[in-house]
Enzyme design. Sequence first.
Site, PDB file in Angstrom:
ATOM      1  N   ASP A 254      58.226  60.751  14.540  1.00 34.28           N
ATOM      2  CA  ASP A 254      57.264  60.730  13.214  1.00 34.28           C
ATOM      3  C   ASP A 254      57.966  61.755  12.348  1.00 34.28           C
ATOM      4  O   ASP A 254      57.723  63.006  12.414  1.00 34.28           O
ATOM      5  CB  ASP A 254      56.218  61.476  14.055  1.00 34.28           C
ATOM      6  CG  ASP A 254      54.888  61.444  12.761  1.00 34.28           C
ATOM      7  OD1 ASP A 254      55.165  61.055  11.901  1.00 34.28           O
ATOM      8  OD2 ASP A 254      53.819  62.164  13.023  1.00 34.28           O
ATOM      9  N   ASP A 316      56.694  54.425   9.506  1.00 30.78           N
ATOM     10  CA  ASP A 316      56.218  55.674  10.155  1.00 30.78           C
ATOM     11  C   ASP A 316      56.191  55.461  11.699  1.00 30.78           C
ATOM     12  O   ASP A 316      55.068  55.115  12.203  1.00 30.78           O
ATOM     13  CB  ASP A 316      54.831  56.177   9.464  1.00 30.78           C
ATOM     14  CG  ASP A 316      54.641  57.523   9.957  1.00 30.78           C
ATOM     15  OD1 ASP A 316      55.441  58.327  10.590  1.00 30.78           O
ATOM     16  OD2 ASP A 316      53.759  58.047   9.351  1.00 30.78           O
ATOM     17  N   HIS A 393      53.852  65.596  16.250  1.00 27.38           N
ATOM     18  CA  HIS A 393      53.271  66.808  15.782  1.00 27.38           C
ATOM     19  C   HIS A 393      53.468  67.939  16.894  1.00 27.38           C
ATOM     20  O   HIS A 393      52.894  68.906  16.789  1.00 27.38           O
ATOM     21  CB  HIS A 393      51.817  66.681  15.322  1.00 27.38           C
ATOM     22  CG  HIS A 393      51.702  65.746  14.383  1.00 27.38           C
ATOM     23  ND1 HIS A 393      50.349  65.552  13.910  1.00 27.38           N
ATOM     24  CD2 HIS A 393      52.353  64.807  13.852  1.00 27.38           C
ATOM     25  CE1 HIS A 393      50.336  64.525  13.038  1.00 27.38           C
ATOM     26  NE2 HIS A 393      51.651  63.908  12.904  1.00 27.38           N
TER      27      HIS A 393
HETATM   28  N1  BES Z   1      52.524  58.967  11.712  1.00 27.59           N
HETATM   29  C1  BES Z   1      51.462  59.540  11.676  1.00 27.59           C
HETATM   30  C2  BES Z   1      50.103  58.499  11.522  1.00 27.59           C
HETATM   31  C3  BES Z   1      50.114  57.669  12.805  1.00 27.59           C
HETATM   32  C4  BES Z   1      49.898  58.300  14.180  1.00 27.59           C
HETATM   33  C5  BES Z   1      49.657  56.290  12.963  1.00 27.59           C
HETATM   34  C6  BES Z   1      49.552  57.783  15.321  1.00 27.59           C
HETATM   35  C7  BES Z   1      49.478  55.486  13.903  1.00 27.59           C
HETATM   36  C8  BES Z   1      49.383  56.146  15.123  1.00 27.59           C
HETATM   37  C9  BES Z   1      51.353  60.372  10.146  1.00 27.59           C
HETATM   38  O1  BES Z   1      52.603  61.055   9.987  1.00 27.59           O
HETATM   39  C10 BES Z   1      50.040  61.463  10.515  1.00 27.59           C
HETATM   40  O2  BES Z   1      50.263  62.110  11.172  1.00 27.59           O
HETATM   41  N2  BES Z   1      48.993  61.073   9.775  1.00 27.59           N
HETATM   42  C11 BES Z   1      47.987  62.142   9.684  1.00 27.59           C
HETATM   43  C12 BES Z   1      47.106  61.804   8.318  1.00 27.59           C
HETATM   44  C13 BES Z   1      47.710  62.194   7.252  1.00 27.59           C
HETATM   45  C14 BES Z   1      46.871  62.000   5.821  1.00 27.59           C
HETATM   46  C15 BES Z   1      47.941  63.964   7.338  1.00 27.59           C
HETATM   47  C16 BES Z   1      47.386  61.735  11.026  1.00 27.59           C
HETATM   48  O3  BES Z   1      47.252  60.604  11.444  1.00 27.59           O
HETATM   49  O4  BES Z   1      46.485  62.636  11.267  1.00 27.59           O
HETATM   50 ZN    ZN Z   2      52.469  62.469  11.552  1.00 27.80          ZN
END
Ligand code: BES
Ligand code: ZN
Length: 437
Positions: A254, A316, A393
């Site tokens: 990620d 992503d 994360h």
């Molecule tokens: N790659 C993630 C999103 C994700 C995680 C999609 C797991 C499918 C499965 C993305 O980088 C992320 O962390 N997005 C945030 C939201 C964003 C608006 C800050 C999230 O999912 O909390």
């Molecule tokens: Zn993320």
Amino acid sequence: MNRLATRWSRALAPWALALGLSSALPALAAPAWITLSADALAVLQRIVPQAQVLGQAELPVAVPEGPRSAALRSATETVVAVEIDEKWLEILSLMVHRELQRCGGYVFHPTRAEALATLHRLQTQAAAEPLAVGPAPSYVLDNPQQVAPLMALLQGSHLIATVDSLAAFQNRRYNSSHGVAAASWLAAHWRSLIPATRRDVRVVEITHPTWAQKSVMLEIAGTLRPQETVVLGGHLDSIAPGTFEGSRAPGADDNASGIAALTELIRVMMAGSYRPGRTLRFIGYAAEEVGLRGSAEIAADFLSRADQVVGVLQLDMTAFQGDSTDIWLYTDYTNAAQNAFLATLVARYLPGFTVGYSACGYACSDHASWHTRGFRASFPHEASNANYNRNIHTANDTTAVFGNNPQHMLKFTRLALAYAVELGSLPRGLRGAAAAP
Ligand code: BES
Ligand code: ZN
């Protein structure tokens, strides 16, 4: 969640009225405006009871009937706009993660007006007819002779090399020195892939007014319809708990893995002397992890230009195989017709690989920035939302989690290559002499 949604729809006037209500409350030290899902709102209100809800929208979405089902049923996702002090955003992410066992997503808006406009767009876009784009492309697979030779050039070792380079930065946060350096590295790396003879290709570093990390864009000018563009993107930032400078966030999956796929696509297009009929734009977005901020500015900018965006693909997380199904098409904040096109691309160019359908339930990545502004966007993902890589994360989002193996990334790179070339090249009849390779 249902209970909550009902409570809110009773408690709240329509968003325009709620605006008047909230303006009577005292100003915050560093106000921020976010949109988030109803279940995340419940978490937020436990931490910050004084958070001001400005309004809500019910977003009609198609969600899969079952985990392995291509059949979709209609549902709604509730999106709420809130004004809070910026200092709460990080803790909000942590709490949503802990309490809802998912990533803590909120979408950031620079002004109250922009947050409310987003709700309004989501509500009125119900018909899902793209607003900001020209006529839909034919989605006919008519360029296999251009796709095949480029496919043959893809190499897993390059994917791993890019992931390693990006993961080597301490973190890639949007406001850390490492995050700035990582974006500069990517711009330099993409430039290094362009042969001196290619005057039609350039790298642009996109400055964002309110944070330091740049977004990076590589453009290949179209030979026939340069004003029509196909966008392929993924976020270049990463995040993990801790201080801006000190936290360790390798972000291998990620989303170094998505950037690696884009980078390998660029490499083979240069090596194979590919010249698209439409303009191709590859974008590494800054500041996705703090509320889709980089892609929001970029999509808004495209909206204000005369360019016609034919389609947008978001990569992503592409490296970790979470289920036996290979490629998951997320159905919320995406375009159904373009998603169907991706499924046909898998059938044609990735024979033997399987497609599933899933949904985040909220605006989880940069495709949502495009979708909410009326562009056709899709989000092919490495796993179903139930089985996503739980190391993201954290300091443990490393290549070890996917055994240092590029096989899953290669599937998404192949899919993105097929997408870019099938949409980037015009059908033979429209091509004329200029498009001959
Ligand atoms: N790659 C993630 C999103 C994700 C995680 C999609 C797991 C499918 C499965 C993305 O980088 C992320 O962390 N997005 C945030 C939201 C964003 C608006 C800050 C999230 O999912 O909390
Ligand atoms: Zn993320």
